[in-house]
Scaffold this active site. Structure first.
Site, PDB file in Angstrom:
ATOM      1  CB  SER A 112      -0.920   0.003   1.301  1.00 25.96           C
ATOM      2  OG  SER A 112      -1.523  -1.020   1.064  1.00 25.96           O
ATOM      3  CG  HIS A 169      -2.079   3.824   3.455  1.00 25.96           C
ATOM      4  ND1 HIS A 169      -3.338   3.876   3.895  1.00 25.96           N
ATOM      5  CD2 HIS A 169      -1.765   2.746   3.250  1.00 25.96           C
ATOM      6  CE1 HIS A 169      -3.785   2.474   3.781  1.00 25.96           C
ATOM      7  NE2 HIS A 169      -2.764   1.830   3.387  1.00 25.96           N
TER       8      HIS A 169
END
Length: 266
Positions: A112, A169
């Site tokens: 991610s 993230h």
């Protein structure tokens, strides 16, 4: 928006899917040995990269690979393979770094951070590109990334992120942004250096000291010049004496160099 698969996007897709299948069905110890536990990063430094190729399930893998599939090829075409790969892995490592800072005890897996870096790179280059959420809702790239940043900050620092690695993230976004800005600066520096060398090559006196440049231009024979050139040379010589050779523009220095000629007089 979708482009044909580029070499590194294809390889990354294959590697992610293959390692997920191996770790989930054939070699479960891969998960144990290559998962990122940020507080143990000093003891297991390889996990700062290896965790990117592990995923918590098919839906986790699918979400990340869709992002890589749709946004990666065009970005790789724009950046070139080596820079695209640097962006991908730096963003992924950024996810590990932020997890180390903010969630040191959490186990982290997934690409991610790298995918968020890819999305940010896409939005920085094509901010007005429309992305269709669920295939129907058009959102410009910069708005989508802004929403993603805001959501990650809110859920990460608000403690409502569940099992999602929001700090990974954010780390991917931060490292990708820093890398792309550094890349732009480096490319701009190279262009400025090339322009400077071209200007120096066009100016025979560029390597001389200020005094030597003025002395060289002082050898110009004004009585042998056309009236218009004589007026311009006189004006520029006065300007050079007042401000120094660096006070002239490159075009003005080149003009005086031409008037001086290769032998120092004309």
């Amino acid at each position: 928006m979708m482009s044909m698969l580029t070499p590194w996007v294809r390889r990354l897709l294959i590697a992610n899917v293959a390692i997920f299948v191996l770790s989930a069905y054939f070699l479960p110890y891969l998960y144990r040995d290559f998962v990122l536990i940020p507080e143990l990063l000093w003891q297991r430094p390889w996990t700062g990269i290896s965790y990117m190729f592990l995923h918590g399930g098919w839906s986790h893998l699918l979400f990340n690979m869709i992002g890589l599939f749709f946004f990666g090829p065009r970005l790789e075409q724009r950046l070139g393979g080596p820079d695209f790969l640097k962006l991908y892995f730096l963003a992924g490592f950024g996810g590990a770094a932020f997890s180390f800072l903010f969630e040191p005890g959490a186990a982290v897996v997934g690409a991610s951070g790298a995918i968020y870096g890819i999305l940010l790179g896409f939005a920085m280059i094509w901010p007005r590109e429309r992305i269709y959420i669920w295939g129907v809702l058009p959102v410009e790239a910069w708005i989508l990334v802004s929403i993603m940043v805001g959501a990650s900050v809110y859920m990460g620092f608000g403690g409502s992120g569940g099992n999602t690695a929001h700090f990974a993230h954010l780390g991917g976004l931060a490292f990708a942004f820093a890398y792309l800005k550094w890349r732009d600066f480096r490319r701009g520096s190279a262009q400025r250096d090339f322009k400077r060398r071209m200007e120096q090559a066009a100016e025979p006196s560029a390597g001389l000291s200020d005094r030597a440049q003025l002395a060289r231009w002082g050898t110009i024979r004004l009585d042998g010049l056309h009236e218009l050139n004589r007026e311009e040379v006189s004006h520029l010589l006065e300007k050079a004496k007042l401000l120094g050779p660096r006070g002239l523009t490159p075009t003005e220095r080149q003009f005086l160099d031409r008037m001086a000629g290769p032998s120092g007089g004309r």
